[in-house]
Design a protein around this motif. Structure first.
Motif, PDB file in Angstrom:
ATOM      1  N   GLY A  36       0.777  -1.233   0.000  1.00  0.00           N
ATOM      2  CA  GLY A  36       0.000   0.000   0.000  1.00  0.00           C
ATOM      3  C   GLY A  36       0.809   1.283   0.000  1.00  0.00           C
ATOM      4  O   GLY A  36       0.246   2.368  -0.028  1.00  0.00           O
ATOM      5  N   ARG A  37       2.140   1.178   0.048  1.00  0.00           N
ATOM      6  CA  ARG A  37       2.999   2.374   0.038  1.00  0.00           C
ATOM      7  C   ARG A  37       3.793   2.451  -1.257  1.00  0.00           C
ATOM      8  O   ARG A  37       4.363   1.454  -1.701  1.00  0.00           O
ATOM      9  N   SER A  38       3.836   3.648  -1.822  1.00  0.00           N
ATOM     10  CA  SER A  38       4.580   3.862  -3.058  1.00  0.00           C
ATOM     11  C   SER A  38       6.075   3.657  -2.816  1.00  0.00           C
ATOM     12  O   SER A  38       6.623   4.124  -1.819  1.00  0.00           O
ATOM     13  N   THR A  39       6.711   2.944  -3.721  1.00  0.00           N
ATOM     14  CA  THR A  39       8.136   2.628  -3.627  1.00  0.00           C
ATOM     15  C   THR A  39       8.764   2.846  -5.009  1.00  0.00           C
ATOM     16  O   THR A  39       8.154   2.509  -6.016  1.00  0.00           O
ATOM     17  N   PRO A  40       9.978   3.404  -5.052  1.00  0.00           N
ATOM     18  CA  PRO A  40      10.588   3.644  -6.372  1.00  0.00           C
ATOM     19  C   PRO A  40      10.927   2.349  -7.114  1.00  0.00           C
ATOM     20  O   PRO A  40      11.384   1.379  -6.517  1.00  0.00           O
ATOM     21  N   VAL A  41      10.690   2.378  -8.413  1.00  0.00           N
ATOM     22  CA  VAL A  41      11.073   1.262  -9.282  1.00  0.00           C
ATOM     23  C   VAL A  41      12.498   1.518  -9.732  1.00  0.00           C
ATOM     24  O   VAL A  41      12.839   2.612 -10.159  1.00  0.00           O
ATOM     25  N   ARG A  42      13.326   0.507  -9.619  1.00  0.00           N
ATOM     26  CA  ARG A  42      14.738   0.658  -9.959  1.00  0.00           C
ATOM     27  C   ARG A  42      15.069  -0.142 -11.219  1.00  0.00           C
ATOM     28  O   ARG A  42      14.499  -1.197 -11.466  1.00  0.00           O
ATOM     29  N   ARG A  43      16.024   0.399 -11.965  1.00  0.00           N
ATOM     30  CA  ARG A  43      16.544  -0.327 -13.121  1.00  0.00           C
ATOM     31  C   ARG A  43      17.552  -1.352 -12.597  1.00  0.00           C
ATOM     32  O   ARG A  43      18.474  -1.018 -11.862  1.00  0.00           O
ATOM     33  N   GLY A  56      10.273 -10.323   5.319  1.00  0.00           N
ATOM     34  CA  GLY A  56       8.884 -10.619   5.638  1.00  0.00           C
ATOM     35  C   GLY A  56       8.041 -10.835   4.391  1.00  0.00           C
ATOM     36  O   GLY A  56       8.541 -10.897   3.275  1.00  0.00           O
ATOM     37  N   ARG A  57       6.732 -10.935   4.647  1.00  0.00           N
ATOM     38  CA  ARG A  57       5.782 -11.139   3.545  1.00  0.00           C
ATOM     39  C   ARG A  57       5.272  -9.787   3.056  1.00  0.00           C
ATOM     40  O   ARG A  57       4.954  -8.913   3.855  1.00  0.00           O
ATOM     41  N   HIS A  58       5.199  -9.666   1.744  1.00  0.00           N
ATOM     42  CA  HIS A  58       4.744  -8.409   1.149  1.00  0.00           C
ATOM     43  C   HIS A  58       3.915  -8.677  -0.099  1.00  0.00           C
ATOM     44  O   HIS A  58       4.093  -9.694  -0.765  1.00  0.00           O
ATOM     45  N   THR A  59       3.043  -7.725  -0.382  1.00  0.00           N
ATOM     46  CA  THR A  59       2.322  -7.716  -1.645  1.00  0.00           C
ATOM     47  C   THR A  59       2.864  -6.539  -2.441  1.00  0.00           C
ATOM     48  O   THR A  59       2.833  -5.397  -1.980  1.00  0.00           O
ATOM     49  N   VAL A  60       3.399  -6.827  -3.606  1.00  0.00           N
ATOM     50  CA  VAL A  60       4.002  -5.800  -4.464  1.00  0.00           C
ATOM     51  C   VAL A  60       3.160  -5.683  -5.722  1.00  0.00           C
ATOM     52  O   VAL A  60       2.848  -6.686  -6.364  1.00  0.00           O
ATOM     53  N   GLU A  61       2.807  -4.462  -6.043  1.00  0.00           N
ATOM     54  CA  GLU A  61       2.025  -4.216  -7.249  1.00  0.00           C
ATOM     55  C   GLU A  61       2.754  -3.206  -8.121  1.00  0.00           C
ATOM     56  O   GLU A  61       3.147  -2.140  -7.658  1.00  0.00           O
ATOM     57  N   PHE A  62       2.950  -3.568  -9.366  1.00  0.00           N
ATOM     58  CA  PHE A  62       3.516  -2.663 -10.362  1.00  0.00           C
ATOM     59  C   PHE A  62       2.371  -2.173 -11.242  1.00  0.00           C
ATOM     60  O   PHE A  62       1.561  -2.978 -11.710  1.00  0.00           O
ATOM     61  N   ARG A  63       2.330  -0.865 -11.474  1.00  0.00           N
ATOM     62  CA  ARG A  63       1.306  -0.273 -12.346  1.00  0.00           C
ATOM     63  C   ARG A  63       2.001   0.592 -13.387  1.00  0.00           C
ATOM     64  O   ARG A  63       2.906   1.344 -13.060  1.00  0.00           O
ATOM     65  N   TYR A  64       1.518   0.494 -14.607  1.00  0.00           N
ATOM     66  CA  TYR A  64       2.081   1.319 -15.675  1.00  0.00           C
ATOM     67  C   TYR A  64       1.214   2.554 -15.820  1.00  0.00           C
ATOM     68  O   TYR A  64       0.075   2.494 -16.272  1.00  0.00           O
ATOM     69  N   ARG A  65       1.744   3.693 -15.406  1.00  0.00           N
ATOM     70  CA  ARG A  65       1.040   4.976 -15.451  1.00  0.00           C
ATOM     71  C   ARG A  65       1.988   6.058 -15.964  1.00  0.00           C
ATOM     72  O   ARG A  65       2.423   6.918 -15.206  1.00  0.00           O
ATOM     73  N   PRO A  66       2.317   6.055 -17.254  1.00  0.00           N
ATOM     74  CA  PRO A  66       3.242   7.066 -17.768  1.00  0.00           C
ATOM     75  C   PRO A  66       2.601   8.449 -17.788  1.00  0.00           C
ATOM     76  O   PRO A  66       1.392   8.591 -17.952  1.00  0.00           O
ATOM     77  N   THR A  67       3.412   9.458 -17.622  1.00  0.00           N
ATOM     78  CA  THR A  67       2.940  10.844 -17.635  1.00  0.00           C
ATOM     79  C   THR A  67       2.307  11.177 -18.980  1.00  0.00           C
ATOM     80  O   THR A  67       1.285  11.855 -19.040  1.00  0.00           O
ATOM     81  N   SER A  68       2.890  10.690 -20.061  1.00  0.00           N
ATOM     82  CA  SER A  68       2.352  10.981 -21.394  1.00  0.00           C
ATOM     83  C   SER A  68       0.928  10.460 -21.540  1.00  0.00           C
ATOM     84  O   SER A  68       0.091  11.076 -22.201  1.00  0.00           O
ATOM     85  N   TRP A  69       0.613   9.351 -20.909  1.00  0.00           N
ATOM     86  CA  TRP A  69      -0.728   8.777 -20.968  1.00  0.00           C
ATOM     87  C   TRP A  69      -1.730   9.696 -20.274  1.00  0.00           C
ATOM     88  O   TRP A  69      -2.804   9.969 -20.807  1.00  0.00           O
ATOM     89  N   ARG A  70      -1.356  10.197 -19.095  1.00  0.00           N
ATOM     90  CA  ARG A  70      -2.246  11.107 -18.361  1.00  0.00           C
ATOM     91  C   ARG A  70      -2.430  12.425 -19.112  1.00  0.00           C
ATOM     92  O   ARG A  70      -3.539  12.939 -19.212  1.00  0.00           O
ATOM     93  N   VAL A  71      -1.346  12.966 -19.651  1.00  0.00           N
ATOM     94  CA  VAL A  71      -1.434  14.212 -20.413  1.00  0.00           C
ATOM     95  C   VAL A  71      -2.314  14.001 -21.649  1.00  0.00           C
ATOM     96  O   VAL A  71      -3.150  14.847 -21.985  1.00  0.00           O
TER      97      VAL A  71
END
Length: 116
Positions: A36-43, A56-71
């Motif tokens: 539930g907390r935003s975390t930076p995606v690293r190359r 520990g145990r975690h749920t990780v979710e990656f979402r594709y939300r490019p700025t160009s898409w929102r604009v």
């Protein structure tokens, strides 16, 4: 694991700090949310994308939300609103002259003509 075109959801379990690496190509616009907390995606390894996770145990979710898409969506929405307003103004303006022209014609038809 749930894998879609613009979203990936993974559950992890680690006994020490680790990096979760997806074998997908890194591309700007991906966002990661860990428990539930935003975390930076690293190359990772110049090509892949990953995110740091604590022990520990975690749920990780990656979402594709490019700025160009929102604009793009914002510009499309504004364009649609502008076209609707333009259409309404054009229709409104085109009705008035027609009504006036019809009113003038009807007046000339109603008036009796005087013979000389």
């Amino acid at each position: 694991m749930n894998y879609e075109a613009d979203r990936v959801r993974v559950r992890t379990n680690s006994s020490r700090p680790a990096v979760l690496v997806l074998t997908d190509v890194y591309f700007p616009g991906w966002q990661a949310i860990v428990d539930g907390r935003s975390t930076p995606v690293r190359r990772v390894d110049y090509l892949l994308r990953g995110v740091a996770v604590s022990p520990g145990r975690h749920t990780v979710e990656f979402r594709y939300r490019p700025t160009s898409w929102r604009v793009g969506w914002m510009l499309s929405g504004l364009t649609l609103i502008g076209l609707v307003v333009l259409l309404l103004l054009t229709r409104r303006g085109s009705r008035r002259p027609v009504r006036h022209a019809l009113a003038r014609r009807s007046r000339s038809l109603i008036r009796p003509r005087m013979s000389p």
